[in-house]
Motif scaffolding. Structure first.
Motif, PDB file in Angstrom:
ATOM      1  N   LEU A 371       0.849  -1.197   0.000  1.00 40.04           N
ATOM      2  CA  LEU A 371       0.000   0.000   0.000  1.00 40.04           C
ATOM      3  C   LEU A 371       0.881   1.242   0.000  1.00 40.04           C
ATOM      4  CD1 LEU A 371      -2.813   1.411   0.549  1.00 40.04           C
ATOM      5  CD2 LEU A 371      -2.212   1.262   2.969  1.00 40.04           C
ATOM      6  N   LEU A 372       0.598   2.147  -0.913  1.00 38.45           N
ATOM      7  CA  LEU A 372       1.326   3.418  -0.938  1.00 38.45           C
ATOM      8  C   LEU A 372       0.898   4.217   0.290  1.00 38.45           C
ATOM      9  CD1 LEU A 372       3.077   5.579  -2.178  1.00 38.45           C
ATOM     10  CD2 LEU A 372       1.187   6.210  -3.674  1.00 38.45           C
ATOM     11  N   ASP A 373       1.861   4.506   1.161  1.00 34.59           N
ATOM     12  CA  ASP A 373       1.528   5.109   2.451  1.00 34.59           C
ATOM     13  C   ASP A 373       2.553   6.201   2.737  1.00 34.59           C
ATOM     14  OD1 ASP A 373       0.316   5.445   4.873  1.00 34.59           O
ATOM     15  OD2 ASP A 373       1.411   3.832   5.871  1.00 34.59           O
ATOM     16  N   CYS A 374       2.442   7.283   1.994  1.00 34.39           N
ATOM     17  CA  CYS A 374       3.440   8.345   2.089  1.00 34.39           C
ATOM     18  C   CYS A 374       2.817   9.553   2.782  1.00 34.39           C
ATOM     19  CB  CYS A 374       3.897   8.718   0.680  1.00 34.39           C
ATOM     20  SG  CYS A 374       4.967  10.141   0.677  1.00 34.39           S
ATOM     21  N   HIS A 375       3.501  10.059   3.804  1.00 36.96           N
ATOM     22  CA  HIS A 375       2.949  11.191   4.532  1.00 36.96           C
ATOM     23  C   HIS A 375       3.739  12.472   4.321  1.00 36.96           C
ATOM     24  CE1 HIS A 375      -0.663  10.495   7.058  1.00 36.96           C
ATOM     25  NE2 HIS A 375      -0.578   9.420   6.292  1.00 36.96           N
ATOM     26  N   LEU A 376       4.447  12.544   3.209  1.00 30.63           N
ATOM     27  CA  LEU A 376       5.163  13.783   2.888  1.00 30.63           C
ATOM     28  C   LEU A 376       4.207  14.743   2.184  1.00 30.63           C
ATOM     29  CD1 LEU A 376       8.551  12.426   1.497  1.00 30.63           C
ATOM     30  CD2 LEU A 376       7.983  13.138   3.832  1.00 30.63           C
ATOM     31  N   SER A 377       4.570  16.009   2.210  1.00 31.15           N
ATOM     32  CA  SER A 377       3.739  16.985   1.503  1.00 31.15           C
ATOM     33  C   SER A 377       4.008  16.853  -0.002  1.00 31.15           C
ATOM     34  CB  SER A 377       4.103  18.393   1.956  1.00 31.15           C
ATOM     35  OG  SER A 377       5.399  18.693   1.481  1.00 31.15           O
ATOM     36  N   GLU A 378       3.117  17.441  -0.792  1.00 28.34           N
ATOM     37  CA  GLU A 378       3.291  17.362  -2.243  1.00 28.34           C
ATOM     38  C   GLU A 378       4.613  18.016  -2.653  1.00 28.34           C
ATOM     39  OE1 GLU A 378       0.052  18.077  -4.825  1.00 28.34           O
ATOM     40  OE2 GLU A 378      -1.431  17.471  -3.328  1.00 28.34           O
ATOM     41  N   GLY A 379       4.930  19.150  -1.993  1.00 31.61           N
ATOM     42  CA  GLY A 379       6.154  19.861  -2.331  1.00 31.61           C
ATOM     43  C   GLY A 379       7.371  18.975  -2.121  1.00 31.61           C
TER      44      GLY A 379
END
Ligand SMILES: C[S@@+](CC[C@H](N)C(=O)[O-])C[C@H]1O[C@@H](n2cnc3c(N)ncnc32)[C@H](O)[C@@H]1O
Length: 532
Positions: A371-379
């Motif tokens: 599962l793609l589970d990324c908590h970084l901002s778009e920037g």
């Protein structure tokens, strides 16, 4: 034609020929429609043998079998009238009335039964005022779910049904419930009605008003549920019941509930006191569950699953196809694996009920999903992880505005569940073997989380401590859970069309697990929840 005593013996010859023509017609008309079109009008015909079984039962129970005044509010090609012709001399049928909304069927049946003493109308039953006086109603009504009912028509439909029947149907009730409740005004006093309907009304919330109607406005005398392994409707996959009631209240104190084989010779038959048949009870459980009642079960001192586990639905990703990827695909796309968490495939792709783990905590399975589970901002993603950014961009149009994703702080953020479930429970399933439950507990030795195609079982803190000290207990618990029979688990939930069983998290928490006391004697039950 010679008049027959009792009026229920078959008359071969002419009537078999009518039935043969009717079956040909049915096949032809069904073939002209797509499955979608048939679903919209609930066009799934009653097989000949079943139609005859039902009509035969009806004829045995009406007051005057030699003066049948028959009504079918949704006749199709009129399987029930053909069965009536087969089982009784047509001179015993003083009136036969039918309604059918579909002009194709109405016209075809009109031609087929031309010359018989019938009144058939191309009409919407819901819009038709009652006429004539019938002593036998038999109907396989359209099984059209509530979301296919025009929303503008829902309120008037509900109000009119309430006015006729005196009970307030839920907005979630399918069209068949309105048919059944409204039929009362087409019945003469003492008339009987047999309704071939999905058996789910006995368990689901919207069925409460139907049960209230049957108990308080009619003389309900029999409910027969067909065995799911002996599906009556190959094409609709509906688990069906026949509900029999008489117009007018009676002093009879019980209702016969039967199950399996045929109406005339069921596998099991049981009398249930009307006093025990409260509308809010799950009638399937009362009639065919283990001897104790649901309330007794809930009050009993036997430990429940909730004493040892938290149960939650698995993660709702918002778009499984986008967020869950095979390991090979992640590599192909050059995505950073550090932003992915292992997740179990749905139960139909599992060949085993025990998930082993590699050294990294990933499940050892032929097809591994993450599962793609990324908590970084778009920037940050755009700046530091261009491949991942590219991938997210590819989903922006289709996925980002979806129901769940559109409501998140950032559309690709997944719910955070640091805990890994010890067991995954496949909470929807069909029973294929009478002795085995439709549900499975999967032992998860890996770090995989689960999607909402499962319920996730998280051990409470003291069970967790105990399992850390003695990991072999996991297997014992798991095996005992999978040894539970359908009678232990199925009554907690409900059965839908097609024999689909479903158990919700709150219901699973009430699963009685007396054997855990033996496996885990030192654990005091009702322990606190783990920190989330
Ligand atoms: C489940 S089929 C049963 C047909 C037939 N009685 C049988 O047992 O084979 C339900 C029938 O109801 C018809 N129908 C659907 N909505 C209706 C309505 N509002 N009024 C009358 N008939 C309707 C459908 O076209 C379909 O033929």
């Amino acid at each position: 034609m010679e008049k027959r005593e009792g009026g229920i013996e078959p008359i071969l010859g002419l009537n078999e020929a009518v039935e043969t023509s009717r079956l040909g017609l049915q096949k032809d008309l069904d073939g002209r429609k797509t499955l979608e079109e048939r679903r919209k009008l609930g066009q799934f015909a009653t097989p000949t043998a079943l139609a005859r079984e039902i009509v035969s039962f009806g004829l045995k129970h009406i007051d005057c079998p030699d003066d049948v005044r028959f009504f079918d509010p949704a006749f199709g090609t009129w399987a029930f009238y053909s069965a009536l012709l087969n089982l009784t001399d047509s001179r015993n049928v003083s009136a036969a009335t039918g309604l059918e909304i579909d002009p194709l069927f109405a016209k075809a049946a009109g031609k087929l039964f031309k010359g018989f003493n019938i009144t058939i109308l191309k009409a919407d039953f819901i819009q038709t005022e009652p006429f004539d006086n019938h002593n036998l109603i038999i109907c396989n009504p359209p099984y059209v779910r509530h979301h296919l009912i025009d929303p503008d028509k829902k309120i008037p439909l509900k109000l009119k049904t309430q006015q006729i029947s005196g009970v307030n149907l839920s907005g979630l009730a399918g069209l068949y419930c309105h048919f059944l409740l409204r039929s009362i005004q087409w019945m003469a006093d003492g008339a009987i009605a047999g309704w071939l309907i999905p058996s789910e009304f006995m368990d689901v919330n919207y069925g409460k008003a139907v049960k209230e109607f049957l108990l308080t406005k009619t003389d309900l005398f029999r409910i027969h549920r067909f065995d799911l392994n002996d599906l009556q409707f190959e094409d609709a996959l509906v688990s069906s019941a026949v509900v029999w009631f008489r117009k007018g209240l009676s002093n009879s104190e019980s209702v016969d509930f039967s199950f399996g084989d045929s109406l005339a010779a069921p596998k099991v038959i049981k009398k249930i006191n009307k006093a025990d048949l409260r509308p809010e009870a799950k009638w399937n459980r009362l009639s065919f569950g283990p001897p104790q009642s649901r309330d007794e079960n809930q009050n009993s001192s036997a430990p429940k699953l909730k004493d040892y586990f938290e149960v939650k639905r698995g993660i709702a990703t918002g778009a499984n196809d986008f967020f869950i990827l095979e390991e090979t695909r992640i590599h192909e796309l050059g995505l950073p694996i550090g932003f992915f968490r292992p997740i179990l495939p749905s139960v139909r792709f599992l060949k085993t009920l025990e998930i082993d783990s590699d050294d990294f905590g990933n499940p050892i399975l032929p097809k591994r999903l993450f599962l793609l589970d990324c908590h970084l901002s778009e920037g940050e993603i755009q700046k530091n992880h261009p491949r991942l950014w590219q991938y997210l961009e590819s989903g922006r149009q289709k996925v980002a505005n979806g129901y769940l994703c559109g409501r998140r702080k950032r559309w690709y953020f997944q719910e955070q569940r640091p805990e890994v479930p010890l067991f995954a429970f496949s909470y929807m399933g069909r029973q294929t073997d009478q002795t085995k439950s439709a549900f499975r507990f999967i032992l998860n030795n890996s770090k995989a989380i689960v999607s909402n195609s499962y319920l996730a079982l998280y051990p409470k803190r003291n069970l967790k401590d105990c399992l850390n000290r003695n990991p072999v207990l996991k297997k014992l618990i798991w095996k005992s859970l999978n040894d539970l029979t359908p009678e232990n688990i199925h009554p907690l939930g409900r059965v839908y069309g097609g024999g689909l069983n479903k158990v919700e998290p709150r219901e699973l928490l009430n699963l009685s697990v007396p054997f855990l006391k033996n496996i885990l004697p030192k654990i005091p039950i009702s322990s606190p929840a783990p920190p989330s």
